[in-house]
Design a protein around this motif. Structure first.
Motif, PDB file in Angstrom:
ATOM      1  N   ASP A 195      -1.488  11.177  -3.732  1.00  0.00           N
ATOM      2  CA  ASP A 195      -2.602  10.151  -3.229  1.00  0.00           C
ATOM      3  C   ASP A 195      -3.555   9.896  -4.357  1.00  0.00           C
ATOM      4  OD1 ASP A 195      -1.372  10.360  -0.825  1.00  0.00           O
ATOM      5  OD2 ASP A 195      -2.951  10.875   0.417  1.00  0.00           O
ATOM      6  N   ASP A 202      -5.110   6.449  -6.020  1.00  0.00           N
ATOM      7  CA  ASP A 202      -6.239   6.029  -5.732  1.00  0.00           C
ATOM      8  C   ASP A 202      -6.898   5.548  -7.299  1.00  0.00           C
ATOM      9  OD1 ASP A 202      -7.067   6.649  -3.073  1.00  0.00           O
ATOM     10  OD2 ASP A 202      -7.518   8.836  -3.550  1.00  0.00           O
ATOM     11  N   SER A 221       0.858  -1.334   0.015  1.00  0.00           N
ATOM     12  CA  SER A 221       0.136  -0.053  -0.007  1.00  0.00           C
ATOM     13  C   SER A 221       0.880   1.431   0.113  1.00  0.00           C
ATOM     14  CB  SER A 221      -0.872   0.094   1.266  1.00  0.00           C
ATOM     15  OG  SER A 221      -1.459   1.291   1.388  1.00  0.00           O
TER      16      SER A 221
HETATM   17  N1  LIG Z   1      -7.508   7.604   1.136  1.00  0.00           N
HETATM   18  C1  LIG Z   1      -7.015   6.531   2.183  1.00  0.00           C
HETATM   19  C2  LIG Z   1      -6.649   5.293   0.950  1.00  0.00           C
HETATM   20  C3  LIG Z   1      -6.520   4.073   1.761  1.00  0.00           C
HETATM   21  C4  LIG Z   1      -6.595   2.970   0.585  1.00  0.00           C
HETATM   22  O1  LIG Z   1      -7.234   2.869  -0.210  1.00  0.00           O
HETATM   23  N2  LIG Z   1      -5.839   1.530   1.074  1.00  0.00           N
HETATM   24  C5  LIG Z   1      -6.159   0.616   0.278  1.00  0.00           C
HETATM   25  C6  LIG Z   1      -4.693  -0.423   0.056  1.00  0.00           C
HETATM   26  S1  LIG Z   1      -3.845   0.547  -0.879  1.00  0.00           S
HETATM   27  C7  LIG Z   1      -7.089  -0.261   0.924  1.00  0.00           C
HETATM   28  O2  LIG Z   1      -6.879  -0.642   2.130  1.00  0.00           O
HETATM   29  N3  LIG Z   1      -8.190  -1.105   0.301  1.00  0.00           N
HETATM   30  C8  LIG Z   1      -9.019  -1.776   0.744  1.00  0.00           C
HETATM   31  C9  LIG Z   1     -10.562  -1.711   0.243  1.00  0.00           C
HETATM   32  O3  LIG Z   1     -10.608  -0.622  -0.449  1.00  0.00           O
HETATM   33  O4  LIG Z   1     -11.334  -2.327   0.774  1.00  0.00           O
HETATM   34  C10 LIG Z   1      -5.645   6.823   2.747  1.00  0.00           C
HETATM   35  O5  LIG Z   1      -4.902   7.702   2.399  1.00  0.00           O
HETATM   36  O6  LIG Z   1      -5.512   6.149   3.822  1.00  0.00           O
END
Ligand SMILES: N[C@@H](CCC(=O)N[C@@H](CS)C(=O)NCC(=O)O)C(=O)O
Length: 205
Positions: free
Chosen positions: A99, A103, A10
């Motif tokens: 970010d 995304d 991540s």
């Molecule tokens: N805006 C969030 C984005 C976090 C994110 O998208 N994390 C992903 C991993 S890269 C995740 O955990 N995805 C799981 C899901 O969407 O269910 C941040 O900055 O922490």
């Protein structure tokens, strides 16, 4: 002690890990996939995403922008987010751009993993256009400066470095090093910092 729920690939978790390391804040790293059924991430973050930083009193902080804000403010060591409003907002804008690229990459990767019959290639093309335009914007704004913002290393460089590292992992066809030598130079410099080297995503993951 602080605990960080993180996943090795991540870019958002990597940004939080780098900020914790640069600020010399001790924490326990807990590797946790948000994608498995019994993930601890769901209990810590209703959005079930990493990273999550759990404080001594049990408060769970998410998302990565809130975490880095908190970590930068609790320790006076090496400020990564400037205090002056214009500088601060410029750094946060870099972070929003980086970010946002991540995304778009996550959305494109998830769509690409769907079965061919269900996959929407227009959606992937749309996300890739955001990534291409986002990286071009980074290169344009960096110009020939040594750092993304101001005279020194900030969260802007950290977020940018994490986004570029994630592109290497998930969209290497973009070939950003050849297209944007100024970004390549910055990334090379960042890669020599222990906080970056120690958090590089595992190749092929
Ligand atoms: N805006 C969030 C984005 C976090 C994110 O998208 N994390 C992903 C991993 S890269 C995740 O955990 N995805 C799981 C899901 O969407 O269910 C941040 O900055 O922490």
């Amino acid at each position: 002690m602080l605990t960080l729920l993180s996943s090795a690939t991540s870019p958002f978790a990597r940004k939080a890990r780098i900020v914790l390391a640069e600020k010399k804040v001790e924490f326990q790293l807990v590797e946790a996939s948000p994608w498995v059924a019994d993930t601890p991430v769901a209990a810590a973050n209703p959005l079930c995403k990493v990273p999550v930083l759990t404080l001594d009193d049990g408060t769970h902080l998410f998302d990565s922008r809130v975490i880095v804000d908190y970590v930068d403010s609790v320790s006076p060591v090496a400020r990564l987010i400037p205090e002056a409003a214009r500088q601060r907002v410029a750094v946060r804008r870099w972070e929003a751009l980086a970010d946002g690229i991540c995304d778009a990459l996550v959305l494109a990767v998830l769509e690409g993993r769907r079965k061919a019959a269900q996959r929407n290639t227009d959606w992937i093309t749309r996300q890739r256009a955001k990534i291409d335009a986002g990286v071009a914007e980074m290169a344009r704004e960096l110009e020939d400066k040594p750092w993304c913002n101001g005279e020194g290393y900030t969260l802007a460089d950290i977020a940018t470095g994490c986004a570029l590292g994630y592109i290497d992992l998930r969209y290497s066809e973009l070939d950003w090093r050849d297209r944007y030598p100024n970004l390549a130079k910055l990334a090379e410099k960042l890669g020599k910092r222990p906080a970056f080297a120690e958090t590089a995503p595992p190749a092929g993951a």
